[in-house]
Enzyme design. Structure first.
Site, PDB file in Angstrom:
ATOM      1  N   GLN A   1      -4.880  -1.135   9.576  1.00 52.50           N
ATOM      2  CA  GLN A   1      -4.857  -2.480   9.010  1.00 52.50           C
ATOM      3  C   GLN A   1      -5.538  -3.471   9.951  1.00 52.50           C
ATOM      4  O   GLN A   1      -5.254  -3.507  11.152  1.00 52.50           O
ATOM      5  CB  GLN A   1      -3.396  -2.897   8.722  1.00 52.50           C
ATOM      6  CG  GLN A   1      -3.235  -4.232   8.028  1.00 52.50           C
ATOM      7  CD  GLN A   1      -3.749  -4.242   6.591  1.00 52.50           C
ATOM      8  OE1 GLN A   1      -3.840  -3.210   5.925  1.00 52.50           O
ATOM      9  NE2 GLN A   1      -4.108  -5.418   6.102  1.00 52.50           N
TER      10      GLN A   1
ATOM     11  N   LYS B   1       0.842  -1.205   0.000  1.00 53.79           N
ATOM     12  CA  LYS B   1       0.000   0.000   0.000  1.00 53.79           C
ATOM     13  C   LYS B   1       0.875   1.252   0.000  1.00 53.79           C
ATOM     14  O   LYS B   1       0.648   2.202  -0.764  1.00 53.79           O
ATOM     15  CB  LYS B   1      -0.930  -0.005   1.227  1.00 53.79           C
ATOM     16  CG  LYS B   1      -2.052  -1.028   1.118  1.00 53.79           C
ATOM     17  CD  LYS B   1      -2.838  -1.234   2.415  1.00 53.79           C
ATOM     18  CE  LYS B   1      -3.875  -2.343   2.229  1.00 53.79           C
ATOM     19  NZ  LYS B   1      -4.658  -2.654   3.411  1.00 53.79           N
TER      20      LYS B   1
ATOM     21  N   ASP C   1     -10.977   3.317   3.651  1.00 59.31           N
ATOM     22  CA  ASP C   1     -11.399   1.911   3.602  1.00 59.31           C
ATOM     23  C   ASP C   1     -12.913   1.794   3.431  1.00 59.31           C
ATOM     24  O   ASP C   1     -13.417   0.721   3.087  1.00 59.31           O
ATOM     25  CB  ASP C   1     -11.055   1.225   4.939  1.00 59.31           C
ATOM     26  CG  ASP C   1      -9.784   0.412   4.883  1.00 59.31           C
ATOM     27  OD1 ASP C   1      -9.483  -0.147   3.814  1.00 59.31           O
ATOM     28  OD2 ASP C   1      -9.106   0.326   5.924  1.00 59.31           O
TER      29      ASP C   1
HETATM   30  N1  GUN Z   1      -7.188  -6.366   6.070  1.00 58.67           N
HETATM   31  C1  GUN Z   1      -7.485  -7.094   4.966  1.00 58.67           C
HETATM   32  N2  GUN Z   1      -8.031  -6.311   4.008  1.00 58.67           N
HETATM   33  C2  GUN Z   1      -8.086  -5.057   4.533  1.00 58.67           C
HETATM   34  C3  GUN Z   1      -8.531  -3.817   4.017  1.00 58.67           C
HETATM   35  O1  GUN Z   1      -9.034  -3.695   2.889  1.00 58.67           O
HETATM   36  N3  GUN Z   1      -8.402  -2.757   4.858  1.00 58.67           N
HETATM   37  C4  GUN Z   1      -7.890  -2.864   6.111  1.00 58.67           C
HETATM   38  N4  GUN Z   1      -7.818  -1.763   6.868  1.00 58.67           N
HETATM   39  N5  GUN Z   1      -7.465  -4.012   6.615  1.00 58.67           N
HETATM   40  C5  GUN Z   1      -7.559  -5.096   5.826  1.00 58.67           C
END
Ligand code: GUN
Length: 286
Positions: free
Chosen positions: A97, A53, A120
């Site tokens: 996350q 990311k 998100d």
């Molecule tokens: N863990 C797995 N996929 C995601 C996501 O799209 N966003 C976040 N914040 N955590 C995750």
């Protein structure tokens, strides 16, 4: 005839180029879109995702801040970090996350994020907006699937879409996004009785359950579009999806591989949401 393989990497590059134009337009006005990622603890898979990311942000010239916190921090400390980012004018997108260590209440942490920085799309305000119409921040993975379908020219209207998985991150928002595009949607879970009966009726089959080889070729309708959201390690330690690719590709019309399918799109849509957040917060957006 073997299925057409949907090349998520190439489509992601095209979509990133489109969003780079918007990011550059903001930069020309003195605003660099900024994203902060908070990671708590040492989960190796989460670390890999977070690193990609941050890398994607850098590739598009975005500002990014990577905050690593120890696995045993208190909820108050984590909430304090979120609040600091809410008040940081250089940060337009905040991502915590998931999963968080068990002693931390994910729901409380997500609700602490300023919904205008919730890239998100997990805050109740944005989830509600998705249910009733359009959210500014569609959750990145299902959003990526929708863009993959669109860019591949797969029509959704009137089709039967079957989503396997009911998580807040993928399954539920995926079903809503398909519904908004006029699909007839069935939501199944890994516990659905006679799952194959449902999946065999799907024109568009999306699997997001996190189990290797869960969907096999005999569960796929001939010519269907199969979207594999799973990321699992098989017995040999190899990265695989939920779908048994070898058997499913002989039946499907279109199929996404793992890796190189949905994964690159998820990261791309996070960048897109961050650029959109920066546009909205700076008054240049829609
Ligand atoms: N863990 C797995 N996929 C995601 C996501 O799209 N966003 C976040 N914040 N955590 C995750």
């Amino acid at each position: 005839m073997a299925a057409h393989i949907i090349d998520g990497k190439t489509i992601a590059q095209q979509v990133r180029a489109e969003w780079k134009v918007r990011a550059d337009a903001l930069k020309a006005r003195g605003i660099t879109p900024g994203m902060a990622v908070i990671i708590v603890g040492n989960d190796p898979a989460s670390r890999v995702y977070v690193a990609s990311k941050v890398k994607a942000c850098a590739e598009l010239g975005l500002y990014s801040k990577h905050i690593e916190l120890a696995g045993d921090i208190s909820e108050a400390t984590l909430l304090g970090e979120v609040e600091a980012l809410n008040n940081d004018p250089k940060i337009h997108g905040i991502l915590v996350q998931l999963p968080l260590p068990e002693h931390l209440a994910s729901h409380k942490v997500i609700e602490a994020i300023n919904p205008d920085k919730d890239v998100d799309g997990f805050h109740e305000k944005n989830v509600g907006a998705l249910v009733t119409g359009e959210t500014p921040f569609p959750s990145c993975t299902p959003y990526g699937v929708m863009v993959l379908l669109e860019k591949t020219g797969i029509s959704i209207e009137g089709k039967h879409a079957v989503v396997v998985g009911r998580s807040n991150i993928v399954g539920k928002p995926m079903a809503l996004m398909l519904l908004h595009k006029h699909a007839t949607v069935t939501i199944c879970t890994s516990r659905t009785q006679d799952l194959a009966k449902h999946t065999r009726d799907a024109d568009i089959l999306v699997s997001a359950v996190g189990k290797a080889n869960f969907i096999t070729g005999d569960m796929v309708k001939p010519g269907a579009t199969v979207i594999d959201v799973g990321i699992n390690r098989n017995a040999e330690g190899k990265l695989v999806g939920d779908v048994d690719f070898a058997s499913a590709k002989e039946v499907a019309g279109y199929i996404t591989p793992v890796p190189g399918g949905v994964g690159p799109m998820t990261i791309t849509m996070l960048v897109a949401n961050t650029v959109r957040a920066a546009e909205r917060l700076s008054g240049f957006g829609k």
